[in-house]
Motif scaffolding. Sequence first.
Motif, PDB file in Angstrom:
ATOM      1  N   VAL A 190      -4.208  -5.560   3.439  1.00  0.00           N
ATOM      2  CA  VAL A 190      -3.651  -5.962   2.148  1.00  0.00           C
ATOM      3  C   VAL A 190      -4.112  -5.009   1.052  1.00  0.00           C
ATOM      4  O   VAL A 190      -3.337  -4.665   0.148  1.00  0.00           O
ATOM      5  N   ASP A 191      -5.352  -4.567   1.116  1.00  0.00           N
ATOM      6  CA  ASP A 191      -5.828  -3.578   0.143  1.00  0.00           C
ATOM      7  C   ASP A 191      -4.935  -2.345   0.149  1.00  0.00           C
ATOM      8  O   ASP A 191      -4.545  -1.830  -0.911  1.00  0.00           O
ATOM      9  N   ARG A 192      -4.588  -1.874   1.329  1.00  0.00           N
ATOM     10  CA  ARG A 192      -3.709  -0.703   1.441  1.00  0.00           C
ATOM     11  C   ARG A 192      -2.325  -1.000   0.853  1.00  0.00           C
ATOM     12  O   ARG A 192      -1.749  -0.180   0.130  1.00  0.00           O
ATOM     13  N   MET A 193      -1.794  -2.166   1.196  1.00  0.00           N
ATOM     14  CA  MET A 193      -0.455  -2.528   0.738  1.00  0.00           C
ATOM     15  C   MET A 193      -0.404  -2.674  -0.781  1.00  0.00           C
ATOM     16  O   MET A 193       0.507  -2.165  -1.446  1.00  0.00           O
ATOM     17  N   MET A 194      -1.378  -3.359  -1.329  1.00  0.00           N
ATOM     18  CA  MET A 194      -1.386  -3.582  -2.775  1.00  0.00           C
ATOM     19  C   MET A 194      -1.645  -2.293  -3.544  1.00  0.00           C
ATOM     20  O   MET A 194      -1.104  -2.091  -4.646  1.00  0.00           O
ATOM     21  N   GLU A 195      -2.437  -1.403  -2.980  1.00  0.00           N
ATOM     22  CA  GLU A 195      -2.650  -0.105  -3.621  1.00  0.00           C
ATOM     23  C   GLU A 195      -1.330   0.657  -3.725  1.00  0.00           C
ATOM     24  O   GLU A 195      -1.006   1.253  -4.760  1.00  0.00           O
ATOM     25  N   ALA A 196      -0.537   0.611  -2.660  1.00  0.00           N
ATOM     26  CA  ALA A 196       0.757   1.304  -2.663  1.00  0.00           C
ATOM     27  C   ALA A 196       1.728   0.673  -3.650  1.00  0.00           C
ATOM     28  O   ALA A 196       2.462   1.376  -4.364  1.00  0.00           O
ATOM     29  N   VAL A 197       1.751  -0.659  -3.698  1.00  0.00           N
ATOM     30  CA  VAL A 197       2.705  -1.371  -4.552  1.00  0.00           C
ATOM     31  C   VAL A 197       2.313  -1.292  -6.024  1.00  0.00           C
ATOM     32  O   VAL A 197       3.131  -0.936  -6.885  1.00  0.00           O
ATOM     33  N   LEU A 198       1.063  -1.622  -6.335  1.00  0.00           N
ATOM     34  CA  LEU A 198       0.649  -1.721  -7.730  1.00  0.00           C
ATOM     35  C   LEU A 198       0.593  -0.366  -8.418  1.00  0.00           C
ATOM     36  O   LEU A 198       0.792  -0.264  -9.630  1.00  0.00           O
ATOM     37  N   GLY A 199       0.347   0.684  -7.648  1.00  0.00           N
ATOM     38  CA  GLY A 199       0.282   2.013  -8.237  1.00  0.00           C
ATOM     39  C   GLY A 199       1.625   2.659  -8.475  1.00  0.00           C
ATOM     40  O   GLY A 199       1.723   3.706  -9.113  1.00  0.00           O
ATOM     41  N   ASP A 200       2.692   2.040  -8.000  1.00  0.00           N
ATOM     42  CA  ASP A 200       3.991   2.698  -8.038  1.00  0.00           C
ATOM     43  C   ASP A 200       4.735   2.471  -9.341  1.00  0.00           C
ATOM     44  O   ASP A 200       5.405   3.374  -9.836  1.00  0.00           O
ATOM     45  N   LEU A 201       4.671   1.253  -9.922  1.00  0.00           N
ATOM     46  CA  LEU A 201       5.475   0.983 -11.123  1.00  0.00           C
ATOM     47  C   LEU A 201       4.985   1.729 -12.359  1.00  0.00           C
ATOM     48  O   LEU A 201       5.830   2.347 -13.026  1.00  0.00           O
ATOM     49  N   PRO A 202       3.728   1.746 -12.762  1.00  0.00           N
ATOM     50  CA  PRO A 202       2.622   0.973 -12.198  1.00  0.00           C
ATOM     51  C   PRO A 202       2.490  -0.391 -12.873  1.00  0.00           C
ATOM     52  O   PRO A 202       3.050  -0.619 -13.941  1.00  0.00           O
ATOM     53  N   PHE A 203       1.762  -1.280 -12.199  1.00  0.00           N
ATOM     54  CA  PHE A 203       1.403  -2.559 -12.792  1.00  0.00           C
ATOM     55  C   PHE A 203       0.063  -2.383 -13.502  1.00  0.00           C
ATOM     56  O   PHE A 203      -0.757  -1.560 -13.113  1.00  0.00           O
ATOM     57  N   ALA A 204      -0.161  -3.177 -14.575  1.00  0.00           N
ATOM     58  CA  ALA A 204      -1.351  -2.977 -15.398  1.00  0.00           C
ATOM     59  C   ALA A 204      -1.944  -4.309 -15.817  1.00  0.00           C
ATOM     60  O   ALA A 204      -1.279  -5.361 -15.778  1.00  0.00           O
ATOM     61  N   SER A 205      -3.200  -4.276 -16.218  1.00  0.00           N
ATOM     62  CA  SER A 205      -3.876  -5.463 -16.727  1.00  0.00           C
ATOM     63  C   SER A 205      -3.055  -6.083 -17.852  1.00  0.00           C
ATOM     64  O   SER A 205      -2.542  -5.378 -18.726  1.00  0.00           O
ATOM     65  N   GLY A 206      -2.927  -7.402 -17.814  1.00  0.00           N
ATOM     66  CA  GLY A 206      -2.134  -8.106 -18.806  1.00  0.00           C
ATOM     67  C   GLY A 206      -0.733  -8.450 -18.344  1.00  0.00           C
ATOM     68  O   GLY A 206      -0.070  -9.300 -18.946  1.00  0.00           O
ATOM     69  N   ASP A 207      -0.260  -7.788 -17.279  1.00  0.00           N
ATOM     70  CA  ASP A 207       1.062  -8.109 -16.747  1.00  0.00           C
ATOM     71  C   ASP A 207       1.062  -9.508 -16.121  1.00  0.00           C
ATOM     72  O   ASP A 207       0.045  -9.966 -15.584  1.00  0.00           O
ATOM     73  N   GLN A 208       2.208 -10.152 -16.173  1.00  0.00           N
ATOM     74  CA  GLN A 208       2.432 -11.382 -15.430  1.00  0.00           C
ATOM     75  C   GLN A 208       3.385 -11.062 -14.291  1.00  0.00           C
ATOM     76  O   GLN A 208       4.392 -10.377 -14.500  1.00  0.00           O
ATOM     77  N   VAL A 209       3.079 -11.567 -13.089  1.00  0.00           N
ATOM     78  CA  VAL A 209       3.862 -11.163 -11.927  1.00  0.00           C
ATOM     79  C   VAL A 209       4.187 -12.345 -11.030  1.00  0.00           C
ATOM     80  O   VAL A 209       3.529 -13.386 -11.058  1.00  0.00           O
ATOM     81  N   LEU A 210       5.217 -12.133 -10.221  1.00  0.00           N
ATOM     82  CA  LEU A 210       5.536 -12.983  -9.086  1.00  0.00           C
ATOM     83  C   LEU A 210       5.071 -12.247  -7.839  1.00  0.00           C
ATOM     84  O   LEU A 210       5.414 -11.085  -7.641  1.00  0.00           O
ATOM     85  N   LEU A 211       4.305 -12.919  -6.999  1.00  0.00           N
ATOM     86  CA  LEU A 211       3.806 -12.346  -5.752  1.00  0.00           C
ATOM     87  C   LEU A 211       4.542 -13.004  -4.589  1.00  0.00           C
ATOM     88  O   LEU A 211       4.529 -14.223  -4.438  1.00  0.00           O
ATOM     89  N   PHE A 212       5.182 -12.174  -3.772  1.00  0.00           N
ATOM     90  CA  PHE A 212       5.999 -12.635  -2.654  1.00  0.00           C
ATOM     91  C   PHE A 212       5.445 -12.036  -1.367  1.00  0.00           C
ATOM     92  O   PHE A 212       5.477 -10.826  -1.175  1.00  0.00           O
ATOM     93  N   VAL A 213       4.913 -12.888  -0.488  1.00  0.00           N
ATOM     94  CA  VAL A 213       4.457 -12.458   0.831  1.00  0.00           C
ATOM     95  C   VAL A 213       5.474 -12.964   1.852  1.00  0.00           C
ATOM     96  O   VAL A 213       5.682 -14.172   1.996  1.00  0.00           O
ATOM     97  N   ASN A 214       6.109 -12.031   2.532  1.00  0.00           N
ATOM     98  CA  ASN A 214       7.246 -12.313   3.404  1.00  0.00           C
ATOM     99  C   ASN A 214       6.896 -12.049   4.863  1.00  0.00           C
ATOM    100  O   ASN A 214       6.333 -11.011   5.203  1.00  0.00           O
ATOM    101  N   GLY A 215       7.254 -12.984   5.727  1.00  0.00           N
ATOM    102  CA  GLY A 215       7.068 -12.789   7.157  1.00  0.00           C
ATOM    103  C   GLY A 215       8.269 -12.129   7.790  1.00  0.00           C
ATOM    104  O   GLY A 215       9.417 -12.368   7.392  1.00  0.00           O
ATOM    105  N   MET A 216       8.041 -11.302   8.805  1.00  0.00           N
ATOM    106  CA  MET A 216       9.111 -10.531   9.430  1.00  0.00           C
ATOM    107  C   MET A 216       9.770 -11.247  10.611  1.00  0.00           C
ATOM    108  O   MET A 216      10.614 -10.666  11.285  1.00  0.00           O
ATOM    109  N   GLY A 217       9.386 -12.498  10.860  1.00  0.00           N
ATOM    110  CA  GLY A 217      10.045 -13.268  11.904  1.00  0.00           C
ATOM    111  C   GLY A 217       9.109 -13.791  12.975  1.00  0.00           C
ATOM    112  O   GLY A 217       9.350 -14.850  13.542  1.00  0.00           O
ATOM    113  N   GLY A 218       8.045 -13.049  13.270  1.00  0.00           N
ATOM    114  CA  GLY A 218       7.132 -13.462  14.330  1.00  0.00           C
ATOM    115  C   GLY A 218       5.713 -13.694  13.856  1.00  0.00           C
ATOM    116  O   GLY A 218       4.788 -13.738  14.667  1.00  0.00           O
ATOM    117  N   THR A 219       5.536 -13.864  12.541  1.00  0.00           N
ATOM    118  CA  THR A 219       4.204 -14.013  11.974  1.00  0.00           C
ATOM    119  C   THR A 219       3.964 -15.452  11.539  1.00  0.00           C
ATOM    120  O   THR A 219       4.749 -15.991  10.751  1.00  0.00           O
TER     121      THR A 219
END
Length: 333
Positions: free
Chosen positions: A236-265
Motif C-alpha cells: 500500500v505504501d508503494r501504491m499510495m506513493e504512486a497515486v498521491l504524487g501524481d496529481l499531486p495531492f496535498a495537506s488540506g485536501d479532502q478525498v474519497l478513498l476507493f479500494v477495489n477488489g479485482m474479483g478474487g480478493t
Amino acid sequence: MKKLINDVPDVVTESLAGFGRAHADIVRVSQDPKFVARADGPVSGKVGLVSGGGSGHEPLHAGFVGRGMLDAAVPGEVFTSPTPIPIVEATKAADGGAGVLHIVKNYTGDVLNFETAADLVGAEGIQVRSVVTNDDVAVQDSLYTAGRRGVAGTVLVEKIAGAAAERGDDLDAVTAVAERVNANVRSIGLALTDGTVPHAGQPGFVLPEDEIEFGVGIHGEPGRERIKLEPADRLVDRMMEAVLGDLPFASGDQVLLFVNGMGGTPLSELYILFRRAAEILDERGITLSRSLVGSYVTSLEMQGASISVLKLDDELTALWDAPVHTAALRWGL
C-alpha cells in the motif's frame, strides 16, 4: 479450467439473462443487440449517461445502470470492446431529449467504437458528448491505449456525473462534472494472479509464488514492474506513493478513498489495504471524507486490488452523497 458456465460462446448472453431477471425492477436487458437500460428509461428531459466495455469486469458497467447513475450500459464479449451497433441502440434507449454523455474507458477499441456510434446517432439528431477516463497512473501507454488507461476511477465518474444528470443539469454541465472528476482521480492496481478468459482456457500470465505484478491493468496488461511479494502495508505504501504524487495531492485536501477488489480478493484483505491507505492520508494531513470498499471493477477471478483517490470539493461531495439505486450501488432512497 474450472468455471460455472455452460458453453463458452453463451457466457455473456446467459449472464445478461440472469442479471436482467435478478434486477428486473431496475433494468431491462436487450439481447439483440446486447445492452442494458434503465427499466424506467428513457427519462424525459434528463441527460442520458451511457458507458460500456468488455465483459469480465462485473459489476462494471451494467451493475451501475439505474437511478442516479447510468441510463444504459453496453457489454462486449469478455475483455472485448462492444461494437458500434449496440452502442447506438443503447444511446437511443438512454436519450430523453436532453442529449447523451458517453463515458468511455481509454482503450483503443472502446474509444473508436464509441466515436463511431456517436457519429451515427448524431446523424439522427441525438446530441452526444464523450468523456474518456484515464485515471491509471501505472503506465503512460500500453498495447491497448494511447495514453493512460481508464480503470476503477470510472465508477466515480459514472456516479458523480449520474447525480448531476439526475438533478437536472444540462449536457454541457454534466460533461463538465464528469471531466472534473476524471481530472481529479488517480488509480493504481496490483495482481497476485491473473484471471482466466473462458475462450482462452488459461490465465493470461502466471506469476511465481513470491512475485506480484505492480501496476497491472484490468485485462491483465503488464504494469510498471514485477516485484517480490511484500507485506500488505508495504505494498500500500508503494501504491499510495504512486497515486498521491501524481496529481499531486496535498495537506488540506479532502478525498474519497476507493479500494477495489479485482474479483478474487477477500473483503477482509481489502479492508487491510484500506486501513493502511487511510493511515497514509492521515500522516500527510489529507482528510478522508468519503470511502468505498469492495469489488466493483473486477478482472474475472484475478487476485489483486486497486486503490483510487479522488480529490473532492463541496459540489463533488454532495453529488457523491446523492441518492443512487443500481444493482451494485444503493443509498439515499
